[in-house]
Scaffold this active site. Structure first.
Site, PDB file in Angstrom:
ATOM      1  N   ASP A 144      46.331  20.040 -17.050  1.00  0.00           N
ATOM      2  CA  ASP A 144      47.402  21.026 -17.166  1.00  0.00           C
ATOM      3  C   ASP A 144      46.818  22.186 -17.981  1.00  0.00           C
ATOM      4  O   ASP A 144      46.257  21.974 -19.056  1.00  0.00           O
ATOM      5  CB  ASP A 144      48.576  20.385 -17.921  1.00  0.00           C
ATOM      6  CG  ASP A 144      49.914  20.972 -17.533  1.00  0.00           C
ATOM      7  OD1 ASP A 144      50.006  22.215 -17.458  1.00  0.00           O
ATOM      8  OD2 ASP A 144      50.862  20.196 -17.332  1.00  0.00           O
ATOM      9  N   ASP A 196      60.056  18.200 -17.010  1.00  0.00           N
ATOM     10  CA  ASP A 196      61.088  19.193 -17.337  1.00  0.00           C
ATOM     11  C   ASP A 196      62.409  18.911 -16.629  1.00  0.00           C
ATOM     12  O   ASP A 196      63.362  19.681 -16.766  1.00  0.00           O
ATOM     13  CB  ASP A 196      60.642  20.602 -16.907  1.00  0.00           C
ATOM     14  CG  ASP A 196      59.464  21.112 -17.708  1.00  0.00           C
ATOM     15  OD1 ASP A 196      59.282  20.674 -18.857  1.00  0.00           O
ATOM     16  OD2 ASP A 196      58.725  21.961 -17.165  1.00  0.00           O
TER      17      ASP A 196
HETATM   18  O1  ISL Z   1      62.307  23.304 -18.149  1.00  0.00           O
HETATM   19  C1  ISL Z   1      62.768  24.367 -17.834  1.00  0.00           C
HETATM   20  C2  ISL Z   1      64.127  24.682 -18.145  1.00  0.00           C
HETATM   21  O2  ISL Z   1      64.736  23.528 -18.517  1.00  0.00           O
HETATM   22  C3  ISL Z   1      61.998  25.346 -17.133  1.00  0.00           C
HETATM   23  O3  ISL Z   1      62.549  26.609 -17.162  1.00  0.00           O
HETATM   24  C4  ISL Z   1      60.631  25.390 -17.774  1.00  0.00           C
HETATM   25  O4  ISL Z   1      60.723  25.911 -19.042  1.00  0.00           O
HETATM   26  C5  ISL Z   1      59.732  26.233 -16.944  1.00  0.00           C
HETATM   27  O5  ISL Z   1      59.631  25.597 -15.711  1.00  0.00           O
HETATM   28  C6  ISL Z   1      58.367  26.313 -17.583  1.00  0.00           C
HETATM   29  O6  ISL Z   1      57.864  25.041 -17.847  1.00  0.00           O
HETATM   30  C7  ISL Z   1      56.572  24.924 -18.347  1.00  0.00           C
HETATM   31  O7  ISL Z   1      56.301  25.802 -19.418  1.00  0.00           O
HETATM   32  C8  ISL Z   1      57.043  25.580 -20.609  1.00  0.00           C
HETATM   33  C9  ISL Z   1      57.053  24.116 -21.055  1.00  0.00           C
HETATM   34  O8  ISL Z   1      58.006  23.924 -22.059  1.00  0.00           O
HETATM   35  C10 ISL Z   1      57.332  23.186 -19.912  1.00  0.00           C
HETATM   36  O9  ISL Z   1      57.251  21.847 -20.322  1.00  0.00           O
HETATM   37  C11 ISL Z   1      56.342  23.517 -18.832  1.00  0.00           C
HETATM   38  O10 ISL Z   1      56.401  22.638 -17.753  1.00  0.00           O
HETATM   39  C12 ISL Z   1      56.394  26.430 -21.664  1.00  0.00           C
HETATM   40  O11 ISL Z   1      55.017  26.206 -21.661  1.00  0.00           O
END
Ligand code: ISL
Ligand code: CA
Length: 575
Positions: free
Chosen positions: A99, A338
């Site tokens: 990732d 998420d």
């Molecule tokens: O999880 C979300 C809302 O509940 C999404 O909007 C999420 O924040 C978005 O898909 C981005 O996700 C990714 O980047 C974020 C991180 O917190 C998430 O875990 C990651 O998958 C910031 O890096």
């Protein structure tokens, strides 16, 4: 027919390291814990492991805040452990995807530490700094009205230099400035560092947020009760996105590696095709969020939104058809770290129907065209956290921020109940509870105290039980993955069409390849349903035609109709 590639036929298993397997009893999952489970993964039949961030990090957002791209977070293990993991996967014929989070870093990253010192710091321009706006009364305001995705303003004031910096997520996650050529070069160097270690590809976090609209204009006021406004029209899919994606692809091609981009805030097919169509030379595939946001209301993810089978049908049809016609490629998923647990979110069910519901969903997603992603625990049909758990058990920064914000806004008790109901349905925490390996304490995840409480149902829902049960969710997922391999001509590369667009309980579709036709019939309800055959449906079926069925006993077929039990799923093959 689309061209064949290994990454189109692969099934990917996503691991959330903190919650997968703890090897040393400190309560936190770790890389040696993953190495111990490689035979389990091989046995499921997955081809690739995608591991969520394991880099050095203060863990404000569970590692999506990286402080050093070339070091490992010590509780997860050492660089040696990572090398052993890569070797262990390669020895078993599997691949490894890291990732990579390059829209932002941690505020603890050396680059940001330098950047924030003074407006003249060598790395000042590596992040996005702006002067405050001072109003007539002399009060200070952020440079624009953008809301952070995790609540509040997307800008924080830094006393050290007297300016604001942009963070689309937490204040501890400052956004990198991709307008600066050195930032782009450095990201390429980081990619090469890991590719040289044998990594086979990347999942690129929020990769469509790296290019922002120049001038960073104010967003229109769409949620008047909030001080700050959703601004994705200015920070997602910006003007230089595709130039940057082509730069990333060049590096990947040098190593025959692949990339799946995470792309929130994109519903437009043309925009997605610009990133994944084969002639574009950008990403191999992306995650779009149409399906997993169809139940998010207008006032954010913790506001309610109903959906019907029609909603789902139009989303599936849109992406399946679009990619087939334009030589793009889909990434298929129902869960990730998420999203909440799909069996709780999309198939409200009685306890007795859980296995049927989970295996029906496996059928629904598993017979579509695209690269299939399975999230840890999904193969067991793991569920959302119990409704009785208090908010203290929710560890996620997003859940806690949005909850506190709601309380601070003086939300009334009736609305609060509705809000909590949405948290119980959709919080990210639901998929982050530890994996339930067996019926021992803490589900066998750790011999110590787990960093997050294990779901109470581990005593009867765990991997050990399911490994010895031929009718388990796990046993069914293995069959789904095997069928995908054996019928790849039709399932991976065939075309797609919906059958019976009208039915309000049964979702049906057909896949056509060179070697045959596959019909998928899935009952999305906990009630009996009658599905009447149409002209397209094979009438002269026999039991041998059934590729997959999620009930041990065969379904009741009559000449013109099938009687479907709760959450029943059938896959029928015709040569
Ligand atoms: O999880 C979300 C809302 O509940 C999404 O909007 C999420 O924040 C978005 O898909 C981005 O996700 C990714 O980047 C974020 C991180 O917190 C998430 O875990 C990651 O998958 C910031 O890096
Ligand atoms: Ca550990």
């Amino acid at each position: 027919h689309p061209r064949r590639f290994w990454w189109k036929e692969a099934s990917v298993y996503q691991i959330y390291p903190a919650s997968f397997s703890d090897s040393n009893g400190d309560g936190i999952g770790d890389i040696p814990g993953i190495v111990n489970k490689l035979d389990y993964l091989k046995d499921i039949g997955v081809d690739v492991v995608w591991l969520c961030p394991i880099y050095e990090s203060p863990q404000v957002d569970m590692g999506y805040d990286i402080a050093n791209y070339r070091a490992i977070y010590p509780p997860y293990g050492t660089m040696g452990d990572v090398e052993e993991l890569i070797q262990g996967l390669h020895d078993r014929g599997m691949k490894f995807v890291m990732d990579l989070v390059v829209n932002h870093t941690s505020d603890q990253h050396a680059w940001f530490q330098d950047s924030r010192l003074t407006p003249r710091s060598p790395k000042r321009d590596w992040y996005i700094w702006r002067k405050p706006i001072i109003d007539k009364e002399g009060n200070m305001h952020p440079p624009n009205n953008w809301a952070s995705i995790f609540g509040g303003s997307a800008w924080s004031f830094d006393d050290l230099s007297g300016e604001y910096y942009l963070h689309l997520f937490c204040p501890e996650q400052p956004d990198l400035n991709w307008e600066n050529r050195h930032v782009v070069d450095e990201v390429h160097q980081v990619m090469k560092y890991w590719l040289d270690k044998g990594v086979d590809g990347f999942r690129m976090d929020v990769i469509n947020l790296i290019s922002k609209e120049p001038g960073l204009p104010d967003a229109p006021v769409t949620v008047p009760i909030q001080d700050f406004q959703p601004a994705d029209m200015f920070f997602a899919n910006g003007p230089r996105l595709h130039e940057h994606l082509r730069g990333i692809r060049k590096i990947l091609d040098e190593y025959d590696a692949f990339a799946v981009g995470e792309m929130p805030f994109v519903a437009d097919e043309q925009e997605v095709l610009r990133s994944v169509a084969s002639d574009r030379q950008e990403l191999n595939m992306i995650f779009q969020f149409d399906m997993v946001s169809m139940d998010n209301g207008k006032a954010g993810k913790f506001s309610p939104q109903g959906w019907t089978l029609d909603t789902l049908r139009s989303i599936v049809d849109k992406w399946q058809t679009c990619m087939y016609r334009h030589d793009g490629w889909n990434a298929l998923f129902l869960e990730n770290h998420d999203q909440s647990r799909s069996v709780s979110r999309f198939t409200p069910h009685k306890a007795a129907h859980r296995t049927a519901a989970a295996t029906m969903l496996a059928t629904f997603i598993g017979m579509q065209s695209g690269t299939l992603f399975v999230y840890q625990g999904q193969e067991l049909g793991m569920s959302n956290l119990p409704a009785s758990w208090s908010m203290d058990e929710y560890k996620d920064v997003e859940t806690q921020n949005l909850y506190r914000l709601a309380l601070a806004q003086g939300i009334e008790s009736e609305q609060l109940e509705a809000f909590l109901k949405e948290i119980r349905l959709k919080a990210r925490d639901h998929s982050r509870s530890p994996i339930q390996w067996d019926s021992k304490s803490h589900g066998g995840f750790t011999t110590g105290i787990p960093w997050m409480r294990v779901n109470d149902d581990y005593k009867h829902l765990n991997a050990k039980q399911q490994l010895s049960d031929p009718n388990s969710v796990l046993a069914y997922w293995k069959r789904v993955l095997r069928v995908r391999k054996n019928y790849s001509d039709t399932i991976i590369y065939g075309d797609f069409r919906l059958l019976d667009r009208e039915h309000d309980a049964v979702f049906c579709y057909q896949r056509t390849g060179h070697l045959g036709v596959i019909t998928v019939v899935t009952n999305f309800t906990g009630n009996q349903q009658i599905w009447e055959t149409t002209d397209e449906f094979p009438v002269s079926w026999s039991v041998e035609d059934v590729l997959l069925a999620n009930y041990p006993e065969p379904a009741a077929f009559e000449p013109e109709k099938i009687l479907l039990r709760p959450f029943e799923a059938l896959v029928i093959f015709e040569r």
